[in-house]
Design a protein around this motif. Structure first.
Motif, PDB file in Angstrom:
ATOM      1  N   ALA A   1      36.743   9.158   1.890  1.00  0.00           N
ATOM      2  CA  ALA A   1      35.978   8.025   2.424  1.00  0.00           C
ATOM      3  C   ALA A   1      34.777   7.687   1.551  1.00  0.00           C
ATOM      4  N   ASN A   2      34.091   8.709   1.019  1.00  0.00           N
ATOM      5  CA  ASN A   2      32.923   8.450   0.181  1.00  0.00           C
ATOM      6  C   ASN A   2      33.281   7.713  -1.110  1.00  0.00           C
TER       7      ASN A   2
ATOM      8  N   GLN B   1      30.122   3.684   7.066  1.00  0.00           N
ATOM      9  CA  GLN B   1      30.424   5.035   7.547  1.00  0.00           C
ATOM     10  C   GLN B   1      29.473   5.453   8.669  1.00  0.00           C
ATOM     11  N   ILE B   2      28.187   5.119   8.530  1.00  0.00           N
ATOM     12  CA  ILE B   2      27.209   5.519   9.544  1.00  0.00           C
ATOM     13  C   ILE B   2      27.496   4.828  10.874  1.00  0.00           C
TER      14      ILE B   2
ATOM     15  N   PHE C   1      28.448   6.790  14.630  1.00  0.00           N
ATOM     16  CA  PHE C   1      28.034   6.283  15.934  1.00  0.00           C
ATOM     17  C   PHE C   1      29.147   5.575  16.703  1.00  0.00           C
ATOM     18  N   GLY C   2      30.322   5.422  16.086  1.00  0.00           N
ATOM     19  CA  GLY C   2      31.450   4.799  16.776  1.00  0.00           C
ATOM     20  C   GLY C   2      31.198   3.375  17.206  1.00  0.00           C
ATOM     21  N   ALA C   3      30.448   2.638  16.375  1.00  0.00           N
ATOM     22  CA  ALA C   3      30.074   1.260  16.734  1.00  0.00           C
ATOM     23  C   ALA C   3      30.765   0.256  15.813  1.00  0.00           C
ATOM     24  N   GLY C   4      32.025   0.510  15.496  1.00  0.00           N
ATOM     25  CA  GLY C   4      32.749  -0.371  14.583  1.00  0.00           C
ATOM     26  C   GLY C   4      32.863  -1.794  15.083  1.00  0.00           C
TER      27      GLY C   4
ATOM     28  N   ALA D   1      27.257  13.139   4.933  1.00  0.00           N
ATOM     29  CA  ALA D   1      28.172  14.161   5.451  1.00  0.00           C
ATOM     30  C   ALA D   1      28.253  14.082   6.967  1.00  0.00           C
ATOM     31  N   GLY D   2      28.133  12.879   7.508  1.00  0.00           N
ATOM     32  CA  GLY D   2      28.299  12.707   8.944  1.00  0.00           C
ATOM     33  C   GLY D   2      27.022  12.563   9.728  1.00  0.00           C
TER      34      GLY D   2
END
Length: 397
Positions: free
Chosen positions: A40-41, A234-235, A240-243, A362-363
């Motif tokens: 992903a990075n 990614q953040i 945060f699951g806010a896609g 890293a998350g």
């Protein structure tokens, strides 16, 4: 050109680069999947490679613009950006896409060099800072809108549509240039390209502590922007699951920079570039310390991250145009070459800083907060050296 049209054109010119960075952010996951990007990075290289080309290209365009004028160089490079966008849209592999992004960056480098040079041809000092602040206020609307525009394009087709749209916008700015933009560099101010002249101009730019010092300071703060942009998807999505709200949340953070530039345009002629930028650096340090305390205490949430990120972007926005104006002030007589050297320093330095922070993701938001604290401390120390060991008591330009 009418002053309002002039500012709008400078903003549109800067917008070519802003769209080049931000328009494809909602598509990074789709691009990674389609082109078999395993980590992903690694998707962050779509932004980073573009910025590398953007930095390298600036060394070339300044001397060319000082020799042949601003307009011819701008026309050729905007046409090149259109071609590179078509190349990116047709890329079949990830390396091919990165090659196209590098070429896009090389072509769009002229927009930064020539925007600064054209403004410097017609203004200086606080007036230049005010003009650039107004242009940047409009320009910062682009990053706010870009992810939403990119998401809208994805609703009608694959990620390749985004690159066709980039080419279309560059073609619009090219048409504007051809039809409405005059040459701002008088014939008697043009200089012959020679190794002796280049050495002399580079030496003037690099040995003046204000020119070189504030270019480095700008590179550090710009690195904070690249770190945020490259890791934002990614953040917001992964951490945060806010896609579903990515474009809105990104706009809230990026919009803070637009507000900062608007405030700067109103305040800079009264307060000065130094007072505003130095206060903003101190505020960035304080915010970063508070953010680190929140993260280490386990209190970080989506809301707290947005608040701290937006406020940090406000501080960075108050630094950018002021650092640029102060860097250009002593070298206005070689504005094209000086702008290219300063732009190279700013862009390459920002890529190094932003990549180091972004690739550390890293998350959690911890690397970003630590990175902003390091940027703030480094910029404060650098400004202290540039101003001869004085802060706020220095000449307020």
């Amino acid at each position: 050109m009418h002053p309002r049209e002039f500012v709008a054109f400078i903003a549109a010119l800067m917008g070519v680069n802003a769209l080049g960075v931000d328009l494809m952010l909602p598509a990074l996951a789709d691009i990674g999947h389609d082109l078999a990007v395993s980590a992903a990075n690694h998707r962050q290289w779509i932004v980073t490679v573009y910025m590398m080309g953007f930095g390298l290209g600036q060394l070339l365009y300044g001397p060319l613009a000082d020799r042949y004028g601003r307009r011819p160089v701008l026309i050729v490079t905007l046409a090149g950006f259109v071609g590179a966008s078509v190349f990116a849209a047709s890329a079949a592999t990830f390396p091919a896409l990165l090659g196209a992004r590098l070429l896009q960056g090389l072509m769009s480098a002229s927009t930064r060099v020539l925007a600064v040079a054209i403004v410097r041809d017609t203004a200086s000092g606080r007036q230049m800072a005010r003009t650039m602040s107004i242009a940047q206020m409009i320009f910062f609307i682009v990053p706010i809108m870009a992810p939403t525009l990119g998401q809208g394009l994805l609703a009608f087709g694959p990620w390749r549509f985004i690159f066709y749209a980039l080419g279309g916008f560059a073609a619009f700015v090219l048409s504007w240039t051809l039809l409405r933009v005059p040459e701002t560099l008088a014939a008697e101010r043009r200089v012959t390209i020679s190794l002796a002249n280049l050495r002399a101009n580079y030496r003037q730019t690099l040995t003046n502590r204000y020119s070189a010092g504030y270019a480095v300071a700008a590179s550090l703060t710009f690195g904070g922007i690249i770190a945020f942009v490259s890791s934002a998807q990614q953040i917001f999505v992964d951490e945060f699951g806010a896609g579903d709200r990515f474009t809105l949340l990104f706009a809230l953070c990026a919009g803070a920079m637009g507000c900062a530039s608007f405030a700067n345009s109103r305040l800079v002629e009264r307060l000065g570039t130094r007072l505003i930028s130095q206060a903003a650096v101190l505020a960035l340090i304080a915010l970063s310390v508070l953010h680190l305390l929140v993260i280490t205490a386990g209190w970080e949430t989506l809301v707290s991250y947005i608040v701290f990120q937006a406020l940090s972007m406000t501080c960075i926005g108050l630094c950018g145009s002021n650092f640029g104006a102060m860097a250009m002030e002593p070298v206005g007589h070689i504005a094209g070459t000086a702008s290219s050297v300063q732009g190279f320093i700013t862009s390459i330095g920002a890529v190094l800083v932003g990549s180091a922070i972004g690739q550390s993701y890293a998350g959690t938001t911890l690397p970003l907060a630590l990175g902003y604290l390091a940027i703030g401390v480094a910029v404060l120390a650098l400004v202290w050296v540039i101003e001869g060991g004085q802060l706020f008591r220095a000449r307020m330009g």
